[in-house]
Design a protein around this motif. Structure first.
Motif, PDB file in Angstrom:
ATOM      1  N   MET A 112      30.116  43.026  49.723  1.00  0.00           N
ATOM      2  CA  MET A 112      30.771  42.971  48.426  1.00  0.00           C
ATOM      3  C   MET A 112      31.551  41.667  48.331  1.00  0.00           C
ATOM      4  O   MET A 112      32.307  41.310  49.239  1.00  0.00           O
ATOM      5  CB  MET A 112      31.725  44.157  48.246  1.00  0.00           C
ATOM      6  CG  MET A 112      32.499  44.119  46.931  1.00  0.00           C
ATOM      7  SD  MET A 112      33.642  45.508  46.714  1.00  0.00           S
ATOM      8  CE  MET A 112      32.479  46.835  46.358  1.00  0.00           C
ATOM      9  N   THR A 113      31.384  40.943  47.254  1.00  0.00           N
ATOM     10  CA  THR A 113      32.089  39.680  47.061  1.00  0.00           C
ATOM     11  C   THR A 113      33.403  39.917  46.321  1.00  0.00           C
ATOM     12  O   THR A 113      33.621  40.977  45.717  1.00  0.00           O
ATOM     13  CB  THR A 113      31.233  38.693  46.264  1.00  0.00           C
ATOM     14  OG1 THR A 113      31.028  39.230  44.939  1.00  0.00           O
ATOM     15  CG2 THR A 113      29.886  38.473  46.945  1.00  0.00           C
ATOM     16  N   PHE A 114      34.260  38.911  46.364  1.00  0.00           N
ATOM     17  CA  PHE A 114      35.547  39.010  45.672  1.00  0.00           C
ATOM     18  C   PHE A 114      35.358  39.187  44.164  1.00  0.00           C
ATOM     19  O   PHE A 114      36.021  40.049  43.561  1.00  0.00           O
ATOM     20  CB  PHE A 114      36.393  37.781  45.990  1.00  0.00           C
ATOM     21  CG  PHE A 114      37.749  37.796  45.346  1.00  0.00           C
ATOM     22  CD1 PHE A 114      38.763  38.592  45.850  1.00  0.00           C
ATOM     23  CD2 PHE A 114      38.012  37.013  44.231  1.00  0.00           C
ATOM     24  CE1 PHE A 114      40.020  38.611  45.253  1.00  0.00           C
ATOM     25  CE2 PHE A 114      39.255  37.022  43.628  1.00  0.00           C
ATOM     26  CZ  PHE A 114      40.266  37.825  44.146  1.00  0.00           C
ATOM     27  N   PRO A 115      34.478  38.413  43.500  1.00  0.00           N
ATOM     28  CA  PRO A 115      34.276  38.635  42.058  1.00  0.00           C
ATOM     29  C   PRO A 115      33.791  40.048  41.741  1.00  0.00           C
ATOM     30  O   PRO A 115      34.163  40.623  40.715  1.00  0.00           O
ATOM     31  CB  PRO A 115      33.228  37.585  41.677  1.00  0.00           C
ATOM     32  CG  PRO A 115      33.401  36.488  42.689  1.00  0.00           C
ATOM     33  CD  PRO A 115      33.752  37.201  43.954  1.00  0.00           C
ATOM     34  N   GLN A 116      32.936  40.607  42.617  1.00  0.00           N
ATOM     35  CA  GLN A 116      32.478  41.973  42.383  1.00  0.00           C
ATOM     36  C   GLN A 116      33.634  42.964  42.475  1.00  0.00           C
ATOM     37  O   GLN A 116      33.743  43.887  41.669  1.00  0.00           O
ATOM     38  CB  GLN A 116      31.395  42.330  43.404  1.00  0.00           C
ATOM     39  CG  GLN A 116      30.064  41.633  43.175  1.00  0.00           C
ATOM     40  CD  GLN A 116      29.077  41.865  44.292  1.00  0.00           C
ATOM     41  OE1 GLN A 116      29.458  42.142  45.432  1.00  0.00           O
ATOM     42  NE2 GLN A 116      27.793  41.753  43.990  1.00  0.00           N
ATOM     43  N   ALA A 117      34.493  42.785  43.464  1.00  0.00           N
ATOM     44  CA  ALA A 117      35.644  43.681  43.607  1.00  0.00           C
ATOM     45  C   ALA A 117      36.598  43.545  42.424  1.00  0.00           C
ATOM     46  O   ALA A 117      37.202  44.532  41.987  1.00  0.00           O
ATOM     47  CB  ALA A 117      36.378  43.379  44.908  1.00  0.00           C
TER      48      ALA A 117
END
Length: 397
Positions: A203-208
């Motif tokens: 999971m990437t930061f933008p997704q979170a």
């Protein structure tokens, strides 16, 4: 997968991490009282000594994104061990520094290791904690840091009487032993190990950031860093002296009161977060934090001031297990999201760095009441963010 019963025993690996965090926190407390005086012993002024103190937090903040990528690439356990090892080496080198620039360099390097093991430790807790026990695991981990931070200065004050270098030498040796202990205890753990064939997409930061609960956790962790690690340690002692006309002994009592109620709240709220959900204790904690810190600047009576410290301490204790567990829920038990964890940790570091600067400037230009009101307002903004967040407790989703 069969759900873990409420109140079931936590995995042994969690207790290993809890014990290690206690030892690490004691070390922070051991070197804390000695560091400013140790820096000035190299014939530098107060400003240069302050730079050594702040360099650690500044490097932590800068290196956090890289730590997240390292955790995602290599896994939590190796980065945790490397992080503690770097802090151990850096601390031992501080003990033998002969010039100011060496002390600054070695202390800054310790900040790199610190953010490595902090981000990886959060990832390990997420990986090995049953979803239904994440609140309790977070409470234990937070309590170990808190209790270690209380015990550390007591030990450190005794070592300073021997030598200004002694705290760094003792802490460095303790970290070496802690690294060996964690490696020995976790080396064969299947629960900690990440499967070699694991191809889970991280999971990437933008997704979170698309998840309202993660955004709320970022806001509340920034408020937590602003209050607990920033204003509480910088502005509050000045307020005690300037407004309440009390000495350092009263400041110590106030800090002890905050820590005591914080510890009690931590131990209780973890169970609540696992049974009732993450959102209710987060909202209550932020409300208490906003009321306690916002009202603190308007107190002129020492007893009312201590009452405000109790309210704020309860709020901080209620907030931490809930927000940590919510981040774990958003990320999931796979914990393939080092940048997500790093972003969460960076929020607290930003608060700890910016909070004292902004609140101190407000106090100097206007008043302590305005500075504490601003601090309470930061917690209130986070409260609004949590009102729009979703409940993440698996059984409640």
């Amino acid at each position: 997968m069969t759900a873990t019963p409420r109140g079931a025993a936590l995995p042994r690996e969690i207790w290993v991490l809890v014990g290690a965090s206690f030892l690490i926190a004691i070390g922070y407390g051991i070197v804390g009282p000695a560091l400013p005086n140790y820096a000035t012993s190299f014939d530098v002024g107060v400003t240069a000594a302050s730079v050594v103190v702040s360099a650690f937090a500044f490097v932590r903040l800068l290196f956090a994104p890289m730590s997240g990528r390292l955790v995602t690439r290599f896994g939590e356990r190796p980065i945790y061990l490397w992080g503690v090892s770097i802090v151990a080496v850096g601390t031992l080198l501080c003990a033998v520094a002969t010039e100011y620039w060496q002390l600054l360099l070695f202390r800054s390097a310790s900040g790199v290791g610190s953010t490595m093991f902090t981000v990886s430790a959060i990832g390990l807790l997420i990986r090995i904690s049953p979803p239904e026990a994440r609140g309790r695991a977070s409470s234990l981990w937070g309590s170990s840091f808190l209790l270690g931070g209380i015990a550390g200065p007591v030990v450190g004050s005794g070592l300073v009487a021997v030598s200004l270098r002694a705290p760094f030498l003792v802490y460095g040796i303790a970290l070496v032993l802690t690294t060996l202990f964690v490696w020995w205890q976790l080396r064969g753990s299947e629960l900690v190990s990440r499967p070699a064939e694991d191809d889970t997409v991280a999971m990437t930061f933008p997704q979170a950031m698309r998840h309202p609960s993660y955004r709320a956790a970022l806001a509340s962790n920034l408020a937590n860093g602003w209050v607990v690690f920033g204003v509480r340690m910088s502005l509050m002692p000045l307020f005690v002296t300037a407004v309440l006309a009390k000495d350092e002994a009263f400041t110590g009592i106030a800090l002890a009161v905050f820590a005591a109620v914080n510890a009690v709240s931590l131990l209780y709220v973890g169970k609540v977060a696992d049974e009732r959900g993450r959102k209710p204790p987060a909202l209550v904690g932020l409300a208490l934090l906003a009321i306690g810190m916002g009202g603190m600047g308007f107190t002129s009576d020492p007893w009312l001031f201590l009452g405000a410290m109790v309210v704020a301490g309860l709020g901080a204790g209620a907030l931490n297990p809930a927000q940590n567990a919510a981040v774990a829920d958003v990320l999931g038990s796979k914990a393939r999201g080092g940048s997500v964890l790093a972003g969460f940790q960076m929020a607290a570091d930003v608060g700890a760095v910016v909070g004292p600067l902004v609140a101190g400037a407000v106090a100097e230009q206007w008043s302590y009441a305005a500075a504490f009101a601003l601090t309470g307002g930061v917690a209130a903004v986070a409260l609004v963010m949590w009102l729009g967040a979703r409940e993440t407790l698996p059984a409640k989703e």
